[in-house]
Design a protein around this motif. Structure first.
Motif: not given
Length: 249
Positions: A72-87, A139-144
């Motif tokens: 959720d970009p409003l309540v979790g923009p600082d969420r940890a990135p996914l473990a798998r990465t891409v180029s 989790p989403v708490d702002a509908g986005l």
């Protein structure tokens, strides 16, 4: 201080989540029990239209480091990135609309139909710990929901400071002050948001199905384990079909 608003929502998706502080493990789980909509990422436009699925191609997300944040970009923009990465690179985002809602979102890295799917995790989540109907997601708490590179969070903070300076106030609302004007032209369903004009790093923002809830994210892989697509299911449709709402609605 910054405030992150709650949007008026039309429904809630109830789900069970499990969180554990241990290492990621690629255990075998039955992905089909978590999502019956994964074919949306592989079907052609004609097949999707026949299933009453509307396709929205909203542009490319600039992944400057290849570390992907799904949140959720409003309540979790600082969420940890996914473990798998891409180029690092620019990758197209496709939204799938059913019953007037965003039912799913995909981020495509290469062409082809996945031969297998994995539940996406962030560091510290262990698939072996999941029981019954539990799953990892966000989790989403702002509908986005969103896709963005982990580095882009610094630009969101920079934009926030710019708005604070413009308003001569530390009390800002990122949705009202920044995102709302970008979402409105698209029926409040999506926006490709660039926090800082002229700098690489943007955010694919999209409404999350029925609104608040807890949503799984999946990696679609080829036979060699190469990521082809990242897919978020918002629980709006079943069996990749938009002709009949789940539960006979």
């Amino acid at each position: 201080m910054s405030t992150w608003p709650m949007r008026t929502l039309r429904g809630l998706l109830c789900a069970v989540a499990a969180w554990v502080p241990s290492s990621t493990n690629a255990a075998e789980i039955d992905i089909s029990k978590l999502s019956s909509n994964l074919d949306l990422a592989s079907l052609g436009d004609a097949d999707l239209a026949a299933r009453s699925i509307k396709v929205l191609r909203i542009g490319k997300v600039e992944l400057t480091s290849g570390r992907i944040v799904a949140s959720d970009p409003l309540v979790g923009p600082d969420r940890a990135p996914l473990a798998r990465t891409v180029s690092p690179g620019d990758y197209p985002v496709t939204l799938y609309q059913a019953f007037g809602r965003i039912a799913a979102a995909s981020l495509r890295f290469a062409e082809g139909k996945p031969t297998r799917w994995e539940l996406a995790v962030i560091p510290g989540q262990d698939i072996n710990s999941l029981k019954g109907d539990e799953f990892f997601g966000y989790p989403v708490d702002a509908g986005l929901g969103c896709y963005m590179d982990a580095d882009t969070y610094a630009m969101i903070r920079e934009r926030e400071k710019q708005v604070q300076t413009e308003k001569s106030s530390s009390d800002i609302n990122y949705y009202d002050d920044v995102l709302a004007s970008e979402l409105e032209p698209n029926n409040n369903d999506y926006a490709l948001h660039r926090p800082i004009s002229g700098k690489r790093g943007n955010v694919a923002v999209f409404s999350s199905g029925w609104g608040d809830g807890f949503y799984p994210v999946f990696w679609g892989l080829d036979a060699s384990g190469r990521p082809l697509v990242l897919f978020t299911d918002f629980g709006v449709a079943e069996n990749a079909d938009g002709r009949r709402e789940p539960g006979g609605k």
